[in-house]
Design a protein around this motif. Structure first.
Motif, PDB file in Angstrom:
ATOM      1  N   UNK A   2     -14.245 -10.390  12.601  1.00  0.00           N
ATOM      2  CA  UNK A   2     -14.432 -10.757  11.194  1.00  0.00           C
ATOM      3  C   UNK A   2     -14.416 -12.274  11.034  1.00  0.00           C
ATOM      4  N   UNK A   3     -15.171 -12.754  10.082  1.00  0.00           N
ATOM      5  CA  UNK A   3     -15.168 -14.187   9.778  1.00  0.00           C
ATOM      6  C   UNK A   3     -14.649 -14.382   8.347  1.00  0.00           C
ATOM      7  N   UNK A   4     -13.650 -15.228   8.214  1.00  0.00           N
ATOM      8  CA  UNK A   4     -13.032 -15.504   6.910  1.00  0.00           C
ATOM      9  C   UNK A   4     -13.332 -16.935   6.522  1.00  0.00           C
ATOM     10  N   UNK A   5     -13.742 -17.149   5.292  1.00  0.00           N
ATOM     11  CA  UNK A   5     -13.926 -18.505   4.799  1.00  0.00           C
ATOM     12  C   UNK A   5     -12.842 -18.828   3.768  1.00  0.00           C
ATOM     13  N   UNK A   6     -12.097 -19.893   4.018  1.00  0.00           N
ATOM     14  CA  UNK A   6     -11.069 -20.378   3.101  1.00  0.00           C
ATOM     15  C   UNK A   6     -11.676 -21.510   2.267  1.00  0.00           C
ATOM     16  N   UNK A   7     -11.724 -21.307   0.972  1.00  0.00           N
ATOM     17  CA  UNK A   7     -12.319 -22.291   0.068  1.00  0.00           C
ATOM     18  C   UNK A   7     -11.213 -23.062  -0.638  1.00  0.00           C
ATOM     19  N   UNK A   8     -10.997 -24.279  -0.207  1.00  0.00           N
ATOM     20  CA  UNK A   8      -9.892 -25.080  -0.707  1.00  0.00           C
ATOM     21  C   UNK A   8      -8.682 -24.920   0.188  1.00  0.00           C
ATOM     22  N   UNK A   9      -8.271 -26.021   0.829  1.00  0.00           N
ATOM     23  CA  UNK A   9      -7.084 -25.963   1.690  1.00  0.00           C
ATOM     24  C   UNK A   9      -6.089 -27.029   1.263  1.00  0.00           C
ATOM     25  N   UNK A  10      -5.705 -26.934  -0.015  1.00  0.00           N
ATOM     26  CA  UNK A  10      -4.595 -27.734  -0.505  1.00  0.00           C
ATOM     27  C   UNK A  10      -3.304 -26.989  -0.207  1.00  0.00           C
ATOM     28  N   UNK A  11      -2.449 -26.899  -1.205  1.00  0.00           N
ATOM     29  CA  UNK A  11      -1.133 -26.294  -0.970  1.00  0.00           C
ATOM     30  C   UNK A  11      -1.248 -24.836  -0.532  1.00  0.00           C
ATOM     31  N   UNK A  12      -1.931 -24.013  -1.315  1.00  0.00           N
ATOM     32  CA  UNK A  12      -1.997 -22.586  -0.989  1.00  0.00           C
ATOM     33  C   UNK A  12      -2.902 -22.312   0.202  1.00  0.00           C
ATOM     34  N   UNK A  13      -4.066 -22.932   0.212  1.00  0.00           N
ATOM     35  CA  UNK A  13      -5.022 -22.655   1.277  1.00  0.00           C
ATOM     36  C   UNK A  13      -4.529 -23.100   2.640  1.00  0.00           C
ATOM     37  N   UNK A  14      -3.936 -24.276   2.713  1.00  0.00           N
ATOM     38  CA  UNK A  14      -3.466 -24.759   4.016  1.00  0.00           C
ATOM     39  C   UNK A  14      -2.311 -23.906   4.522  1.00  0.00           C
ATOM     40  N   UNK A  15      -1.490 -23.412   3.608  1.00  0.00           N
ATOM     41  CA  UNK A  15      -0.392 -22.534   4.015  1.00  0.00           C
ATOM     42  C   UNK A  15      -0.941 -21.195   4.509  1.00  0.00           C
ATOM     43  N   UNK A  16      -1.832 -20.600   3.714  1.00  0.00           N
ATOM     44  CA  UNK A  16      -2.340 -19.266   4.051  1.00  0.00           C
ATOM     45  C   UNK A  16      -3.101 -19.275   5.364  1.00  0.00           C
ATOM     46  N   UNK A  17      -3.935 -20.282   5.585  1.00  0.00           N
ATOM     47  CA  UNK A  17      -4.765 -20.263   6.788  1.00  0.00           C
ATOM     48  C   UNK A  17      -3.904 -20.343   8.047  1.00  0.00           C
ATOM     49  N   UNK A  18      -2.784 -21.054   7.979  1.00  0.00           N
ATOM     50  CA  UNK A  18      -1.904 -21.103   9.140  1.00  0.00           C
ATOM     51  C   UNK A  18      -1.268 -19.744   9.418  1.00  0.00           C
ATOM     52  N   UNK A  19      -1.000 -18.986   8.354  1.00  0.00           N
ATOM     53  CA  UNK A  19      -0.424 -17.651   8.554  1.00  0.00           C
ATOM     54  C   UNK A  19      -1.484 -16.612   8.895  1.00  0.00           C
ATOM     55  N   UNK A  20      -2.726 -17.028   8.958  1.00  0.00           N
ATOM     56  CA  UNK A  20      -3.801 -16.126   9.387  1.00  0.00           C
ATOM     57  C   UNK A  20      -4.257 -16.460  10.804  1.00  0.00           C
ATOM     58  N   UNK A  21      -3.515 -17.285  11.494  1.00  0.00           N
ATOM     59  CA  UNK A  21      -3.973 -17.792  12.789  1.00  0.00           C
ATOM     60  C   UNK A  21      -3.975 -16.729  13.874  1.00  0.00           C
ATOM     61  N   UNK A  22      -3.255 -15.642  13.680  1.00  0.00           N
ATOM     62  CA  UNK A  22      -3.201 -14.620  14.742  1.00  0.00           C
ATOM     63  C   UNK A  22      -3.922 -13.338  14.348  1.00  0.00           C
ATOM     64  N   UNK A  23      -4.818 -13.415  13.392  1.00  0.00           N
ATOM     65  CA  UNK A  23      -5.519 -12.217  12.939  1.00  0.00           C
ATOM     66  C   UNK A  23      -6.669 -11.834  13.866  1.00  0.00           C
ATOM     67  N   UNK A  24      -7.032 -12.716  14.742  1.00  0.00           N
ATOM     68  CA  UNK A  24      -8.167 -12.437  15.605  1.00  0.00           C
ATOM     69  C   UNK A  24      -9.489 -12.600  14.887  1.00  0.00           C
ATOM     70  N   UNK A  25      -9.466 -13.289  13.761  1.00  0.00           N
ATOM     71  CA  UNK A  25     -10.683 -13.508  12.977  1.00  0.00           C
ATOM     72  C   UNK A  25     -11.199 -14.919  13.225  1.00  0.00           C
TER      73      UNK A  25
END
Lengths: 192, 81
Positions: A2-25
């Motif tokens: 799967x490919x995920x696009x994060x739109x905006x990596x300020x406070x919420x986006x930068x936090x969330x993307x780091x917690x998605x690092x092991x999803x295999x996406x």
């Protein structure tokens, strides 16, 4: 994969993307802004990232700290380029800081039937939402360009909203569930 | 009948609302002020709550995890960054 696009990596986006690092996406990150020193108090950036584009900074941090590859697109999402930015993605994640960008993203995702999940935070940092697009209507900021959370005083709540968002993404990728969450100082409540 | 969830000053709590799910936003805000003042919402009692405390809050009408009707009265959430 799967490919995920994060739109905006300020406070919420930068936090969330780091917690998605092991999803295999495959992770794609879109943000035109640059990391400023003041961002270090509330966003998942390190001192070495100051001055870098935020999307590029996320890419570098994921690679350097965790060995996770990501694609960085350091542009402002707009009606003219949104189709290209979403191309090939299976899920879009909205962490923008303004009403108009959220609308552009929703209006692009809906006709494509592209799953889209939003995360949003109140100005005083006491409350946040994670909501899938079919149940989400963006709120306008009180004044254009209104800033929030730059001093880091709301960092604990930002962290909880960001991780709730990552959980919603994880649940979707594993089984297609589209759970919403309401986050307050009282805790996290699944609302759908 | 619906459950009204009120979020105020970072605290969030439910209240069993005995009016129609489609009650107007103004009615929802007015009722919320009354029940919070009265202490009828567990964990949310503000006796001196102003009449317009929820004037700029958003009213969402959604279905809960079990499909039950729920109304959310909440602060605006314009931000991601």
């Amino acid at each position: 994969m799967a490919r995920i696009v994060f739109c905006g990596v300020g406070a919420l986006g930068s936090t969330a993307v780091h917690y998605c690092r092991n999803l295999g996406a495959e992770l794609r990150v879109v943000d035109f802004d640059r990391v400023e020193s003041k961002n270090l108090a509330a966003q998942w950036f390190v001192k070495q990232s100051v001055g870098k584009n935020k999307a590029e900074a996320v890419r570098l941090q994921l690679g350097n700290f965790y060995g996770v590859k990501a694609e960085a697109l350091g542009v402002r999402l707009a009606a003219g380029n949104v189709a290209q930015l979403l191309d090939g993605c299976d899920l879009a994640v909205d962490c923008f800081d303004n009403h108009d960008s959220r609308v552009v993203l929703s209006e692009a995702a809906r006709p494509r039937a592209l799953p889209l999940v939003h995360a949003a935070l109140a100005a005083d940092g006491s409350f946040g939402l994670v909501r899938w697009d079919e149940r989400f209507a963006p709120d306008r900021e009180d004044a254009p360009g209104q800033a929030t959370c730059e001093g880091g005083e709301h960092l604990p709540v930002i962290g909880v909203v960001g991780t709730a968002l990552a959980r919603a993404i994880q649940d979707f990728l594993r089984g297609g569930a589209r759970h919403d969450y309401l986050i307050s100082l009282s805790g996290v409540t699944r609302t759908s | 009948m619906a459950v009204l969830n009120i979020t105020y000053q970072g605290q969030s709590a439910d209240y069993d609302l005995e009016i129609d799910y489609q009650a107007s936003d103004a009615d929802i805000r007015r009722i919320a002020v009354e029940v919070v003042r009265a202490g009828d919402v567990r964990g949310l009692r503000v006796a001196s709550l102003a009449d317009d405390a929820f004037a700029h809050f958003v009213v969402d009408r959604l279905r809960g995890p079990a499909g039950e009707p729920r109304i959310y009265l909440r602060p605006k959430v314009p931000f991601g960054a």
